[in-house]
Design a protein around this motif. Structure first.
Motif, PDB file in Angstrom:
ATOM      1  N   VAL A  40       0.839  -1.207   0.000  1.00 38.16           N
ATOM      2  CA  VAL A  40       0.000   0.000   0.000  1.00 38.16           C
ATOM      3  C   VAL A  40       0.871   1.254   0.000  1.00 38.16           C
ATOM      4  CG1 VAL A  40      -1.607   1.352   1.418  1.00 38.16           C
ATOM      5  CG2 VAL A  40      -2.045  -1.062   1.005  1.00 38.16           C
ATOM      6  N   ILE A  41       1.924   1.242   0.800  1.00 38.92           N
ATOM      7  CA  ILE A  41       2.835   2.396   0.830  1.00 38.92           C
ATOM      8  C   ILE A  41       3.489   2.591  -0.537  1.00 38.92           C
ATOM      9  CG2 ILE A  41       4.998   3.259   1.815  1.00 38.92           C
ATOM     10  CD1 ILE A  41       4.117   1.940   4.472  1.00 38.92           C
ATOM     11  N   ALA A  42       3.927   1.494  -1.154  1.00 39.20           N
ATOM     12  CA  ALA A  42       4.540   1.587  -2.487  1.00 39.20           C
ATOM     13  C   ALA A  42       3.535   2.081  -3.517  1.00 39.20           C
ATOM     14  CB  ALA A  42       5.097   0.224  -2.896  1.00 39.20           C
ATOM     15  N   ALA A  43       2.285   1.618  -3.421  1.00 45.94           N
ATOM     16  CA  ALA A  43       1.254   2.065  -4.360  1.00 45.94           C
ATOM     17  C   ALA A  43       0.974   3.560  -4.194  1.00 45.94           C
ATOM     18  CB  ALA A  43      -0.021   1.261  -4.159  1.00 45.94           C
ATOM     19  N   LEU A  45       3.101   5.782  -3.074  1.00 39.96           N
ATOM     20  CA  LEU A  45       4.261   6.489  -3.620  1.00 39.96           C
ATOM     21  C   LEU A  45       4.195   6.555  -5.141  1.00 39.96           C
ATOM     22  CD1 LEU A  45       7.290   5.239  -1.477  1.00 39.96           C
ATOM     23  CD2 LEU A  45       6.471   7.567  -1.702  1.00 39.96           C
ATOM     24  N   LEU A  46       3.825   5.438  -5.763  1.00 35.96           N
ATOM     25  CA  LEU A  46       3.746   5.408  -7.224  1.00 35.96           C
ATOM     26  C   LEU A  46       2.607   6.280  -7.752  1.00 35.96           C
ATOM     27  CD1 LEU A  46       4.409   1.623  -7.833  1.00 35.96           C
ATOM     28  CD2 LEU A  46       5.885   3.507  -8.535  1.00 35.96           C
ATOM     29  N   CYS A  47       1.547   6.377  -6.991  1.00 39.31           N
ATOM     30  CA  CYS A  47       0.366   7.109  -7.434  1.00 39.31           C
ATOM     31  C   CYS A  47       0.507   8.622  -7.257  1.00 39.31           C
ATOM     32  CB  CYS A  47      -0.856   6.603  -6.685  1.00 39.31           C
ATOM     33  SG  CYS A  47      -2.400   7.316  -7.240  1.00 39.31           S
ATOM     34  N   PHE A  48       1.028   9.036  -6.123  1.00 40.33           N
ATOM     35  CA  PHE A  48       1.002  10.456  -5.782  1.00 40.33           C
ATOM     36  C   PHE A  48       2.352  11.160  -5.895  1.00 40.33           C
ATOM     37  CE2 PHE A  48      -2.667   8.757  -3.362  1.00 40.33           C
ATOM     38  CZ  PHE A  48      -3.655   9.451  -4.056  1.00 40.33           C
ATOM     39  N   ASP A  50       6.296  11.428  -8.302  1.00 39.69           N
ATOM     40  CA  ASP A  50       6.893  11.232  -9.620  1.00 39.69           C
ATOM     41  C   ASP A  50       7.754   9.976  -9.665  1.00 39.69           C
ATOM     42  OD1 ASP A  50       5.714  13.564 -10.398  1.00 39.69           O
ATOM     43  OD2 ASP A  50       7.499  14.802 -10.119  1.00 39.69           O
ATOM     44  N   PHE A  51       7.530   9.090  -8.732  1.00 36.45           N
ATOM     45  CA  PHE A  51       8.299   7.848  -8.654  1.00 36.45           C
ATOM     46  C   PHE A  51       8.070   7.044  -9.932  1.00 36.45           C
ATOM     47  CE2 PHE A  51       9.704   4.012  -6.242  1.00 36.45           C
ATOM     48  CZ  PHE A  51      10.798   4.586  -5.641  1.00 36.45           C
ATOM     49  N   PRO A  52       9.107   6.596 -10.625  1.00 38.30           N
ATOM     50  CA  PRO A  52       8.923   5.877 -11.900  1.00 38.30           C
ATOM     51  C   PRO A  52       8.167   4.554 -11.720  1.00 38.30           C
ATOM     52  CG  PRO A  52      11.215   6.516 -11.588  1.00 38.30           C
ATOM     53  CD  PRO A  52      10.508   6.803 -10.307  1.00 38.30           C
ATOM     54  N   GLU A  53       7.318   4.243 -12.680  1.00 30.35           N
ATOM     55  CA  GLU A  53       6.522   3.022 -12.609  1.00 30.35           C
ATOM     56  C   GLU A  53       7.337   1.766 -12.846  1.00 30.35           C
ATOM     57  OE1 GLU A  53       2.773   2.873 -14.547  1.00 30.35           O
ATOM     58  OE2 GLU A  53       2.332   4.953 -14.091  1.00 30.35           O
ATOM     59  N   LYS A  54       8.559   1.922 -13.310  1.00 30.61           N
ATOM     60  CA  LYS A  54       9.395   0.737 -13.528  1.00 30.61           C
ATOM     61  C   LYS A  54       9.789   0.073 -12.199  1.00 30.61           C
ATOM     62  CE  LYS A  54      13.792   3.191 -13.756  1.00 30.61           C
ATOM     63  NZ  LYS A  54      14.960   3.480 -14.563  1.00 30.61           N
ATOM     64  N   TYR A  55       9.532   0.742 -11.070  1.00 33.36           N
ATOM     65  CA  TYR A  55       9.847   0.182  -9.760  1.00 33.36           C
ATOM     66  C   TYR A  55       8.664  -0.566  -9.128  1.00 33.36           C
ATOM     67  CZ  TYR A  55      14.019   3.008 -10.068  1.00 33.36           C
ATOM     68  OH  TYR A  55      15.194   3.564 -10.480  1.00 33.36           O
ATOM     69  N   THR A  56       7.629  -0.843  -9.905  1.00 34.93           N
ATOM     70  CA  THR A  56       6.474  -1.556  -9.385  1.00 34.93           C
ATOM     71  C   THR A  56       6.854  -2.995  -9.002  1.00 34.93           C
ATOM     72  OG1 THR A  56       5.027  -0.237 -10.765  1.00 34.93           O
ATOM     73  CG2 THR A  56       4.107  -2.262  -9.877  1.00 34.93           C
ATOM     74  N   LEU A  57       7.473  -3.715  -9.908  1.00 37.12           N
ATOM     75  CA  LEU A  57       7.867  -5.103  -9.629  1.00 37.12           C
ATOM     76  C   LEU A  57       8.911  -5.189  -8.512  1.00 37.12           C
ATOM     77  CD1 LEU A  57       7.585  -8.105 -10.273  1.00 37.12           C
ATOM     78  CD2 LEU A  57       9.365  -7.800 -12.005  1.00 37.12           C
TER      79      LEU A  57
END
Length: 168
Positions: A40-43, A45-48, A50-57
């Protein structure tokens, strides 16, 4: 399997196995809760940000590793005699439950190379958690080591102040 649970000369295999499984299920729950919180914290960060989406996995793998490590460490600490086995059983339960949850969310059963990779990561992390649980815990005492060359030179004088040099 019953000989693992002999305590105080009394043999009550059913109660002991039940207690063992209860503590193991609690550890699996801790693993899933911690993994979910990190995801949830990572989501967020990714949502709100400018954290790159390539760090999802990588963030999902990190959440899984941290969750399994915490759970397997706890399971292994509760059963020191069989700590590696307890940690690996936790990893197996975690893998199966995560697979079943994923199948329910996707609506289909599917086994792929990612499933195998996920299971391997979980089992390796669980083994590491079991190994770390066997390390002796350092006592929480004051620091008593180190060199006392400087402390011998810097002493409190008789007048209440400090002086540098050899004490008399």
């Amino acid at each position: 399997m019953g000989e693992w649970f002999v305590k105080d000369g009394a043999y009550n295999a059913n109660a002991s196995i039940r207690d063992y499984l209860k503590s193991l299920i609690k550890s699996v729950a801790v693993s899933f809760i911690l993994t979910f919180v990190i995801l949830v914290i990572a989501a967020l960060l990714l949502c709100f940000t400018d954290f790159p989406e390539k760090y999802t996995l990588p963030s999902a793998i990190a959440a899984t590793v941290l969750g399994v490590l915490a759970g397997s460490y706890g399971a292994a600490r509760k059963n020191q005699d069989r700590r590696i086995l307890s940690a690996l059983i936790l990893g197996l339960f975690y893998s199966i439950l995560a697979y079943l949850i994923g199948c329910l969310i996707q609506g289909k059963l599917m086994i792929s190379s990612n499933t195998g990779l996920f299971t391997a990561i979980v089992m390796a992390t669980a083994a590491i958690g079991g190994i770390l649980a066997g390390r002796p815990v350092k006592p929480k005492s004051k620091y008593k080591g180190g060199s006392n060359i400087f402390s011998d030179r810097f002493k409190k004088s008789a007048t209440g102040g400090y002086k540098f040099g050899k004490s008399s």
